[in-house]
Design an enzyme around this catalytic site. Sequence first.
Site, PDB file in Angstrom:
ATOM      1  N   ASN A 144       0.849  -1.182   0.000  1.00  0.00           N
ATOM      2  CA  ASN A 144       0.000   0.000   0.000  1.00  0.00           C
ATOM      3  C   ASN A 144       0.890   1.240   0.000  1.00  0.00           C
ATOM      4  O   ASN A 144       2.120   1.134  -0.120  1.00  0.00           O
ATOM      5  CB  ASN A 144      -0.971  -0.026   1.185  1.00  0.00           C
ATOM      6  CG  ASN A 144      -0.254  -0.064   2.533  1.00  0.00           C
ATOM      7  OD1 ASN A 144       0.896   0.376   2.668  1.00  0.00           O
ATOM      8  ND2 ASN A 144      -0.930  -0.591   3.545  1.00  0.00           N
TER       9      ASN A 144
ATOM     10  N   ASP B 246      -6.912  -6.731   1.846  1.00  0.00           N
ATOM     11  CA  ASP B 246      -6.889  -8.202   1.831  1.00  0.00           C
ATOM     12  C   ASP B 246      -7.719  -8.740   0.673  1.00  0.00           C
ATOM     13  O   ASP B 246      -7.325  -9.695  -0.006  1.00  0.00           O
ATOM     14  CB  ASP B 246      -7.439  -8.759   3.152  1.00  0.00           C
ATOM     15  CG  ASP B 246      -6.646  -8.310   4.363  1.00  0.00           C
ATOM     16  OD1 ASP B 246      -5.441  -8.068   4.224  1.00  0.00           O
ATOM     17  OD2 ASP B 246      -7.244  -8.197   5.445  1.00  0.00           O
TER      18      ASP B 246
ATOM     19  N   GLU C 261       3.555   1.190   2.729  1.00  0.00           N
ATOM     20  CA  GLU C 261       4.554   0.142   2.485  1.00  0.00           C
ATOM     21  C   GLU C 261       5.433   0.467   1.287  1.00  0.00           C
ATOM     22  O   GLU C 261       6.627   0.142   1.278  1.00  0.00           O
ATOM     23  CB  GLU C 261       3.830  -1.196   2.297  1.00  0.00           C
ATOM     24  CG  GLU C 261       3.134  -1.673   3.569  1.00  0.00           C
ATOM     25  CD  GLU C 261       1.975  -2.614   3.322  1.00  0.00           C
ATOM     26  OE1 GLU C 261       1.343  -3.039   4.308  1.00  0.00           O
ATOM     27  OE2 GLU C 261       1.671  -2.917   2.149  1.00  0.00           O
TER      28      GLU C 261
END
Length: 521
Positions: free
Chosen positions: A211, A285, A214
């Site tokens: 994301n 997820d 990250e």
Amino acid sequence: MENALSAEPALTLDVARRVLDSGPVVTVFGEPMLDGWWHGSSTRMAREAPAPIVRLGRKDSVPGGAANTAVNLAALGARVRFVGLVGDDEPGAAVRDLLAEAGVDVTHLLAVPGIRTITKTRIVVADQVMVRLDEGNDVHPSEALDRLAEAAVAASEGVDAAIVCDYGTGMLGEPVREALRTRAARPPLLVVDARNGIPWAPLRPDLVTPNAEEAGTLLGAPLRSGTDRAGTVAAEASRILAASGAAAAVVTLDRDGTVLLEQDGGIHRTWARPASDKQASGAGDTFASALTLARAAGLPLPVSADFAQAAADVVVSRSGTSVCSRDDLLRHLAQFADSALAADDLVRRLAGERAQGRRIVFTNGCFDVLHRGHTAYLNQAKRLGDVLVVAINSDDSVRRLKGESRPINPAPDRAEVLASLSCVDYVTVFATDTPIPLLERIRPDVYAKGGDYTIETLPESEVVLGYGGEVRILDYLADYSTTAVVDRIRTPAPVTEDVARLEARAKRGRRSPIVERRAGL
């Protein structure tokens, strides 16, 4: 990963069905969590502290963390194995039961005495999360990590894909990484979804899904909100891929959609469908799950990203830790199957968009056989504003422009394919040779056209500039055109020496599998 789906240029309802029916075997490695959503009401403050008094009502418990990834994969039709650690406690038993109920194989979910299962309990009042209570420790006995490493190797044998869901608790530490790096059989597809992707780089994953935060870790600098994060990601593609060790990356940017980065320099953007604010959790997820499923089924990376974006769009419109099922996704995509709006409907929709301050971009064309040049062009057009309208020529109009052999695909099919692209917001069909009558009605802020035109040669320019709009000429990909694609399809492939030899064998009565496939047998 090469199969019939590898040639699909766009996400249609039929393509989605074939992916969802493919049933690949996928192993999920990661930290299982128990997500609690406790709903209540509050009408007064406590006397002893400046805090609201919450009268609890409904308590929901669902799989969270990597367990949510596993449940999403199972709901989309994959056959899922789960590898992770839980405590030998009540939350751990609940996670195991919830996974098993969802159809996930929990043979390799290890219960370890002495550790506490990670739980995240949210107290919700009037759709507002008041507080989140986290429990569970990040300390895992070395013996448990060694057992987990053995389980990870065993569970990855004979699978079609594996996905690492590393939330940074230490569960997927060096023992697990080393075991996966040195195992004898590597899965055909390895996806890493990690809070910090750098330790996983030695495994050379096929795909990573950081994301924004990250991606900032991979780059060594944050992607700041309020900036052109997608543009920064595209510009730093080589650094992101190098730091993650991956062949490709899809960087997820919540409301800004995603950016796909490939080693050959290919960039593909997806766009999140607008959704009302909800207390949603776990959309990342869902995205990683759907992306893994699509790639395991053989979809090209850009179409896989669109498939995953569609699944994420389903869950962000819901509250809580949600799951996108096969039926959910098909219902969502079915909205675009009959997607061409009549001009009157389009005018009404765009009035609503303008009332919210959105900038309207318009482009048009035949879009007969969608190819990479089209998708690159449409993504460029989308970046010029907030809402992209694509007007396609009617079948009769295409015949007048291109000849009696065209179109290859009728207008409803062309509209469905275009509407399935996340960068396209509205599709309409016009019957005239130019879209001038339509432009006069909807008066877009920007009129975009491909680089094989100039502002001076466009008959539409006078109309758009006359009402104060802007005309933009976009990049032209000279190597891509519908005519070239059609010509390649119609030109017989050269007969190689190997094919000639196999056909000769078939004539002598010894039919080969390759010839059988060519014959459609």
